[in-house]
Every structure is written in C-alpha cells, then in structure tokens.
Design an enzyme around this catalytic site. Structure first.
Site, PDB file in Angstrom:
ATOM      1  N   GLU A 187      31.173  37.630  39.786  1.00 37.03           N
ATOM      2  CA  GLU A 187      32.472  38.210  39.412  1.00 37.03           C
ATOM      3  C   GLU A 187      33.557  37.161  39.213  1.00 37.03           C
ATOM      4  OE1 GLU A 187      35.105  40.252  41.715  1.00 37.03           O
ATOM      5  OE2 GLU A 187      35.201  38.679  43.207  1.00 37.03           O
ATOM      6  N   ASN A 188      33.308  35.897  39.642  1.00 37.57           N
ATOM      7  CA  ASN A 188      34.281  34.819  39.418  1.00 37.57           C
ATOM      8  C   ASN A 188      33.726  33.742  38.500  1.00 37.57           C
ATOM      9  OD1 ASN A 188      34.583  35.434  42.776  1.00 37.57           O
ATOM     10  ND2 ASN A 188      36.362  35.747  41.480  1.00 37.57           N
TER      11      ASN A 188
ATOM     12  N   HIS B  45      32.496  38.149  48.526  1.00 35.58           N
ATOM     13  CA  HIS B  45      33.943  38.151  48.275  1.00 35.58           C
ATOM     14  C   HIS B  45      34.733  37.086  49.040  1.00 35.58           C
ATOM     15  CE1 HIS B  45      37.974  39.412  47.194  1.00 35.58           C
ATOM     16  NE2 HIS B  45      38.282  39.632  48.447  1.00 35.58           N
TER      17      HIS B  45
ATOM     18  N   ASP C 225      28.853  34.657  45.160  1.00 36.44           N
ATOM     19  CA  ASP C 225      29.826  34.629  44.072  1.00 36.44           C
ATOM     20  C   ASP C 225      29.871  33.292  43.332  1.00 36.44           C
ATOM     21  OD1 ASP C 225      30.157  36.350  46.234  1.00 36.44           O
ATOM     22  OD2 ASP C 225      32.276  36.699  45.826  1.00 36.44           O
TER      23      ASP C 225
ATOM     24  N   ASN D 274      36.025  42.907  42.751  1.00 41.57           N
ATOM     25  CA  ASN D 274      37.397  43.233  42.376  1.00 41.57           C
ATOM     26  C   ASN D 274      37.840  42.556  41.079  1.00 41.57           C
ATOM     27  OD1 ASN D 274      37.086  41.010  44.277  1.00 41.57           O
ATOM     28  ND2 ASN D 274      39.292  40.719  44.116  1.00 41.57           N
ATOM     29  N   HIS D 275      37.117  41.506  40.654  1.00 41.27           N
ATOM     30  CA  HIS D 275      37.474  40.835  39.394  1.00 41.27           C
ATOM     31  C   HIS D 275      36.580  41.284  38.231  1.00 41.27           C
ATOM     32  CE1 HIS D 275      40.437  38.180  41.156  1.00 41.27           C
ATOM     33  NE2 HIS D 275      39.581  37.853  42.119  1.00 41.27           N
TER      34      HIS D 275
HETATM   35 FE   FE2 Z   1      36.031  39.124  45.016  1.00 37.89          FE
END
Ligand code: FE2
Length: 274
Positions: free
Chosen positions: A39-40, A178, A8, A67-68
């Site tokens: 995703e971040n 994650h 990530d 999730n983002h």
């Molecule tokens: Fe995440």
C-alpha cells in the site's frame, strides 16, 4: 503448505529489495504461496498497476493494501481488473475492488486472503471484527479454503492481538501491518493460528517508517510542513512472516519472522530446510 507474507513495501527501496529477493526466496524455501502488502509502494503512497504487475511477475500470488489503497487515483479503476489485489474489507459498501479473494496456488490449493483495517487511531470504517467473522463463516477453513490469511492493517497492538484471538483456530495466519516496525511476538496461538502484531516493512530502515528522516523531525519540531514526505532511498531490507501450514487442518504448525538486509535484526525460519 509453505506461506510467506511480506510487509508494507515503501517506495523504490522497498520495491527493489522485494523484486531482487523474492525469486530466490521462492526457490530456497520452495514456497507455495507469497502474499505482499504494497500500500506504500508508489512513492510511499498507494500502488500503481505497473507496480502490481511487477510484483505478480516476481512471484507474488496476491497483494494487499490499507489506508493508502486509493492514494494513486488510477487504483480506483484498475483494482476492478485484478482479482489478486485486495483492499480492506471494511470500507463503505460500494467501494471499488474487493476485501477478500480466493486464489489458487500452482500446487492446486485454495488460499483465502482477507485484508481489513483497524479503527484505533485510524479512519472510522465498518467493524473489522464482524466483517472478518462474516467472511470466515462463509468460507470455512478446509471447507471453502485450504488456508486463510488475514492481513490486519492497524495501528494498535491491542486491536491486533484481540483480532488474532478472535479468529484463532479459524484462520491459518493473522499478520499485522501498517506500523512498519517489526514486533518480536511471532508465534502460533493456542488454536493454531500463526500470529505477529506487525511484520515490519520492506524498505530503507535508515529512515522514519521508510520516509526520509528530515521532514518528520521538522514536523515534530515546528508543526509546519516544509515539504511532502519522501521515501528514503537507501538500500532496502525485506521483512515478513514465514508460516508452515498443516495440509490436513489448514492450521499453522510453525511460524517465524523472516528479515534480511541492512539496518534490521536478521531472522530466518529455521523449520524449513534450505
Ligand atoms: Fe498503512
């Protein structure tokens, strides 16, 4: 086939570390395919189209999310334009984008990339096990794809390990993402699937999961948000999993964590001659 997955990307520190390191890593290890979770990457929350383009240009073959995925609202639109960008497959039916993609490497190999999200301590999405099973049944290793990577974006190591064994021998690689903290369990499972519970993040490790340390401490102490979480902007490190895949079987013969940069225990794949 030589595959590298990077964990990530958190904020600018993570982006800079990856953009600087990736061209050199591709050359040094003669990588065939590179997949990155981003995703971040946009200020710690989601991804923008221009960040995606920078990563593809720097040598990423595919980018995964979690999730983002849709924190940056523009992602709801541009995700439809990019078949190398993958969001979790177990979102509700009708969610924009795709949960898997079949990409072709420069060498002509087909690589199936699947992204899924866990359900323990996370949003209640559809069953990731059945969603992945359906995908692996539709596109079998060495029939539909030369290699298969699953990015399992999940909180609990139990759920990640169970998924690893569930697909052992049917996928080339399962990488956990994650938690942003690398685990020390990188290995090839008995059936030939390379596995790690979490690869860690690309970002500033002098932080709380990539974020400035001040606000997380404040939230634990007072439960009152004082400001939003901001990515920590110190020098970034790079963390991932390197995998050697047998061209005949599509299964892994070796894997190793790859970690470089400050505030992080270094790790190098010694099975690849430089
Ligand atoms: Fe995440």
């Amino acid at each position: 086939m030589r595959l590298l997955f990077l964990g990530d990307i958190v904020g600018r520190s993570g982006r800079q570390a990856v953009l600087e390191a990736l061209p050199g890593l591709r050359r040094r290890y003669a990588l065939d395919v590179v997949i990155i979770n981003a995703e971040n990457s946009a200020g710690g929350f989601g991804i923008t189209e221009s960040i995606l383009m920078d990563l593809l240009e720097a040598g990423a073959d595919a980018v995964t999310l979690g999730n983002h995925a849709f924190d940056q609202k523009e992602a709801l639109v541009f995700i439809e334009r990019h078949d190398r960008l993958v969001r979790p497959i177990n979102y509700p039916a009708g969610t924009p984008g795709r949960g898997s993609t079949l990409i072709q490497t420069k060498g002509g190999a087909d690589v199936l990339v699947i992204n899924a999200m866990g359900r323990i301590f996370m949003a209640e999405l559809d069953d990731p096990f059945r969603a992945i099973d359906a995908e692996l049944t539709a596109c079998r290793l060495k029939q539909g794809a030369d290699a298969i990577l699953i990015d399992f974006h999940a909180e609990a190591t139990s759920e990640k390990q169970a998924l690893g064994y569930f697909v052992d021998g049917r996928a080339s690689v399962v990488v956990g993402t994650h938690t942003h903290v690398p685990t020390a369990d990188d290995r090839v499972l008995p059936g030939g699937t390379a596995y790690i519970s979490d690869v860690g993040m690309c970002g500033d490790y002098n932080s709380v999961l990539g974020m400035d340390i001040e606000e997380p401490i404040n939230r634990f102490l007072t439960k009152i948000p004082r400001q939003r979480f901001e990515p920590s902007h110190g020098p970034g490190s790079v963390a991932g999993l390197a995998v050697e895949i047998d061209d005949k079987t599509g299964l892994a013969t070796a894997c190793s964590a790859l970690r470089m940069g400050p505030n992080l225990e270094p790790a190098t794949p010694d099975f690849w001659a430089e």
